[in-house]
Design an enzyme around this catalytic site. Structure first.
Site, mmCIF file in Angstrom:
data_model
loop_
_atom_site.group_PDB
_atom_site.id
_atom_site.type_symbol
_atom_site.label_atom_id
_atom_site.label_comp_id
_atom_site.label_asym_id
_atom_site.label_seq_id
_atom_site.Cartn_x
_atom_site.Cartn_y
_atom_site.Cartn_z
ATOM 1 N N GLU A 53 0.858 -1.157 -0.065
ATOM 2 C CA GLU A 53 0.065 -0.026 -0.158
ATOM 3 C C GLU A 53 0.791 1.123 -0.041
ATOM 4 O OE1 GLU A 53 -3.224 0.056 -0.316
ATOM 5 O OE2 GLU A 53 -4.139 -1.889 0.451
ATOM 6 N N ASP A 95 -5.715 -4.501 -3.427
ATOM 7 C CA ASP A 95 -5.804 -3.077 -3.333
ATOM 8 C C ASP A 95 -4.711 -2.422 -3.702
ATOM 9 O OD1 ASP A 95 -7.465 -0.819 -2.557
ATOM 10 O OD2 ASP A 95 -5.932 -0.438 -0.958
#
Length: 893
Positions: free
Chosen positions: A306, A479
């Protein structure tokens, strides 16, 4: 013979183009050294053969004059096919193989030996090559030289940027030794007269210095008040094809919001701030400046995929505002060097069998049920992606980020468990079901060599098996990869508007490749059919694409045996559970509709088109009557393909899961997942005008605004925790409004990163619809955030009552670290691991942290500790929110 493990620094790290210029030039174009009668090289070729495949260690010794680069060649006599390699750049065409020197060690002095390895498959015979060539000449000696390469001008780079009134440089050399002196000229051939050659306009290369780069300086005479200047400069020499270099002036902030972005950017990039570690000339982002912080990473100077996706976002935004795309390319280079596993990190992919992707292991909701046994009777389906990807990219490796990196090697695992190098090391934590919180994890190396932990390393804490093998394994957080693709799309759009698309074209192509592999997140964990899948043994194995749910699952993973194993093997799994917060319609749109980002595989773009539609449906299905988006769905109830409670609603046959994957705390509780997803939906709507996205936003935006307040002097409050009741109606192709599904915001907070993300969501929506209230709320949030600036960025104090769990033992009310009775081992620093261990006892380094006394006081009955954290991703969210306002509204009077 067992092939030794390659040097991790050589196998993984990559350097910037400026460092590699000379080595890359020579490696590609060096003519053969003069022929000689005596042997010019000797080769030691040794294999570890298991009947259908083998690994080889090859050592080449230079017996002649020193070489500035080397290339070893040979012919296979059978049908050997190389699948991967390390410590050299090995390529194969038919039976012909060449191994080029790696960029970090291109030369080979007289008497020096270079060693590399590879893995290959075969059937029939596997005889060693009969002869070898070095730089085109037989190692045995001879009197013939190969044809020389066509001489060329070598120019690096061919696109440069400079500040108004400033200077920039590029390098020039020749590709091959000339017979005499070669004069080279550099002149502006078109464009603005404000740009000119300041030095290096006339260069000369001879037989002694033809491969030594000489510098050309381009200068700007403008004051920056007008349009940025651009010009083309032609490098030419008689008998050589000319090379054109494009020079562009950098732009600057167009409004005060972009100026504020640059202020925050400088804080983040300032080496004194502490957001990065510099390794081998590349920057690696930490999770936070502070080291004592426990959340998804259990240590502040770890990092996540991330964080890397946010690093790309920061640099893409900087490129939009300044026109300088070098930092964006540097961020991608760092990502490839440190968090995308390279060839040496995933060495046995060639043994992967797509018809049998992995052995089924049931999950449990309780960490104390682990280790869990393998169940070979529960058949996995077929992997429909592996062959397609291998064909498209010429490798069996997976191109995706591993989710967790120990940047400072704090735990001491090092590369492949050796613990000896102070290099960023792949590690993992969460491994034992949905109720395993960060406080109950055991950090362990992604490359398991049994060097640390217990008798079987850490494997037998998680998996119950009869025979444990040394192995590597990685877990991808979809993600993050999807955000990297989204950012690459934005970078491509912004750079194209500037005429700079070529400057990042290679990494935009890499993003498309990453998106191609990200499709593994669209498939059931064991490639079983999607829909009413109940019973691990009775749920049908999938074939073709019927195991695809086309959503972004919580993870995909891949792994395999180390070369030291008795025989090689490899596995891959998808993910059965999809959370709303991981969906990314922008990435799906980019990979299916944007030519520069469409994957090379045969069905990649088509799959992403299907995913775009399915993700929008998913959000419509999960939207509550209040407007918030509920948790998600799973194809494997509780990780065992169990039968869910009677009456559980479904989405394309997947079961509604209020809190998919993560239960401590519940994954549907954090407002941040709402913002991360809806920001992408709002941007997608602004870019495309898709009415499906507008319908979702028209209900979500008012709910978010209603639960957000902005006051004076930096006061603001956004939703923090939510509680859910009911469930969505079973999906039949159209939303019912879900009258029985509702959400309540039960607490508010001041998470600066999520507040900035909410502001971006509101701005995209307002720019697309003209909704004045959204813009006003976004600007109010930005003003409030700027009131909380400090020397490192934007931050507010926060209390951490959960730090009481530092010394919880197993059986404590909130849980505690579970180690099976009788299991013993130790961490690399000597911390013992046993049934009495706690989170803190296996991380004793925390007791030396400068912030530890605050936690220690709390554990001894003192006040709840308060910290002001500077999370990297949150600072980037704040900075890019400011830039988003500048892009969409300017100063916005």
């Amino acid at each position: 013979m067992i092939t030794p493990r390659p040097d991790p620094r050589r196998a993984r790290w990559r350097r910037s183009s400026s460092v590699l210029f000379g080595a890359a030039l020579v490696a590609a174009l060096l003519p053969a050294s003069p022929a000689q009668a005596a042997p010019i090289c000797s080769v030691d070729y040794q294999t570890n053969d298991w009947g259908s495949g083998f690994t080889a260690q090859v050592s080449v010794t230079n017996e002649a004059d020193s070489l500035s680069s080397w290339e070893l060649g040979w012919e296979f006599s059978g049908n050997q096919q190389i699948t991967n390699s390390w410590s050299a750049q090995v390529s194969q065409s038919g039976s012909s193989v060449t191994a080029q020197a790696p960029p970090w060690s291109s030369g080979l002095a007289s008497g020096q030996t270079a060693t590399f390895g590879f893995q290959a498959t075969y059937s029939g015979s596997n005889a060693a090559p009969a002869e070898f060539t070095l730089n085109g000449l037989s190692c045995a000696g001879g009197d013939e030289e190969p044809d020389p390469e066509t001489p060329a001008l070598a120019v690096d780079p061919t696109s440069v940027s400079l500040e108004p009134g400033g200077e920039t440089t590029f390098d020039v050399a020749l590709s091959a030794a000339p017979e005499g002196d070669v004069p080279v000229s550099v002149e502006r051939s078109s464009g603005s007269e404000a740009l000119s050659v300041a030095s290096g306009g006339s260069l000369t290369f001879g037989e002694a210095d033809w491969d030594t780069p000489q510098e050309v300086t381009v200068a700007s005479s403008s004051d920056g008040s007008g349009e940025p200047a651009q010009a083309e400069f032609t490098v030419s020499a008689e008998g050589y094809d000319p090379v054109v270099v494009t020079a562009r002036e950098l732009t600057g902030a167009a409004n005060e919001y972009e100026e504020e972005f640059l202020t925050q950017y400088e804080k983040i990039k300032d080496p004194e701030s502490g957001y990065f570690r510099e390794v081998d000339g590349l920057l690696v982002p930490y999770h936070s400046v502070e080291t004592l912080i426990v959340e998804a990473p259990d240590y502040g100077h770890a990092t996540t995929s991330e964080a890397y996706s946010y690093y790309l976002w920061l640099e893409a935004t900087y490129g939009r505002i300044t026109g300088d795309w070098g930092p964006f390319n540097d961020a991608w280079a760092s990502m490839e060097a440190f968090i995308i596993p390279g060839t040496a990190d995933q060495p046995t992919n060639g043994s992967y069998d797509p018809s049998s992707p992995a052995t089924y292991i049931p999950e449990s909701t309780d960490p104390s049920d682990y280790p869990m046994p393998l169940d070979p009777d529960a058949q996995a389906g077929q992997d429909p992606l592996a062959q397609e990807l291998s064909s498209a990219y010429g490798t069996d490796e997976v191109y995706g980020m591993h989710w967790l990196l120990d940047v400072d090697n704090k735990y001491g695992y090092g590369f492949c468990g050796d613990g000896g190098d102070d290099v960023p090391a792949y590690i993992n934590t969460f491994q034992r079901g949905s109720n395993e919180s960060v406080w109950e994890t055991v950090p362990h190396p992604s490359c398991e060599t049994f060097e640390h932990g217990g008798e079987n390393g850490f494997l037998d804490l998680f998996t119950d098996d009869d025979n444990y093998s040394q192995q590597w394994r990685y877990t991808n957080a979809p993600d993050a990869d999807a955000r990297a693709v989204q950012v690459a799309y934005l970078a491509h759009e912004w750079a194209s508007e500037q005429g700079n698309a070529d400057a990042i074209a290679a990494n935009v192509s890499n993003a498309a490749k990453m998106g191609d592999y990200l499709r593994y997140a669209m498939f059931d964990k064991y490639f079983k059919e999607i829909g009413d899948c109940v019973g691990a043994q009775s749920c049908s194995p999938g074939s073709g694409k019927n195991s695809a749910h086309y959503l972004m699952a919580w993870y995909y993973s891949w792994g395999g045996a180390l070369e030291s194993a008795e025989y090689p093997w490899a596995w891959r799994i998808g993910g059965s559970s999809a959370h709303q917060g991981y969906q990314n319609v922008m990435a799906a749109y980019a990979l299916s509709e944007t030519e520069a980002l469409q994957p090379e595989s045969a069905t990649g773009a088509e799959d992403w088109g299907n995913s775009l539609d399915r993700q929008l449906e998913f959000l419509e299905w999960l939207q509550s009557s209040d407007g918030g988006i509920a948790g998600g769905a799973t194809n494997s109830w509780e990780g065992t393909y169990a039968e869910p409670p009677s009456g559980t609603s479904t989405f394309h046959g997947m079961f509604y899961d209020e809190k998919p994957v993560w239960h401590d705390p519940p994954s549907n509780r954090w407002f941040g997942f709402q913002v991360w997803d809806m920001e992408r939906v709002a941007e997608y709507y602004r870019v495309t005008g898709d009415e499906r996205a507008k319908g979702i936003l028209d209900d979500w935006i008012p709910w978010a605004i209603e639960n957000t307040t902005v006051g004076e002097d930096g006061e603001f409050a956004i939703p923090a925790d939510m509680e859910w009741s009911g469930q969505p109606d079973t999906w039949t192709g159209e939303s019912t409004g879900n009258p029985d599904l509702s959400v309540e915001v039960v607490s508010h907070g001041q998470d600066v990163g999520i507040a900035a993300g909410l502001a971006k969501t509101l701005m995209h929506y307002s720019a697309a619809t003209g909704h004045a209230e959204s813009r006003a709320m976004a600007e109010g949030l930005l003003d409030a955030l700027m009131a909380h600036q400090d020397g490192l960025g934007v931050a507010v104090p926060e209390e951490r009552a959960d730090y009481e769990r530092f010394d919880d033992q197993f059986g404590a009310p909130d849980g505690g670290l579970y180690i099976p009775e009788g299991w013993t081992g130790q961490m690399p620093n000597g911390d013992p691991i046993n049934s009495d261990s706690t989170f803190l006892s296996i991380r004793s380094f925390y007791e030396d942290d400068p912030n530890w006394p605050k936690v220690e006081s709390y554990l001894n009955g003192g006040p709840v500790p308060e910290f002001t954290y500077h999370r990297f991703w949150a600072q980037v969210d704040v900075a890019t929110a400011l830039a988003t306002h500048g892009e969409l509204f300017g100063d916005g009077s």
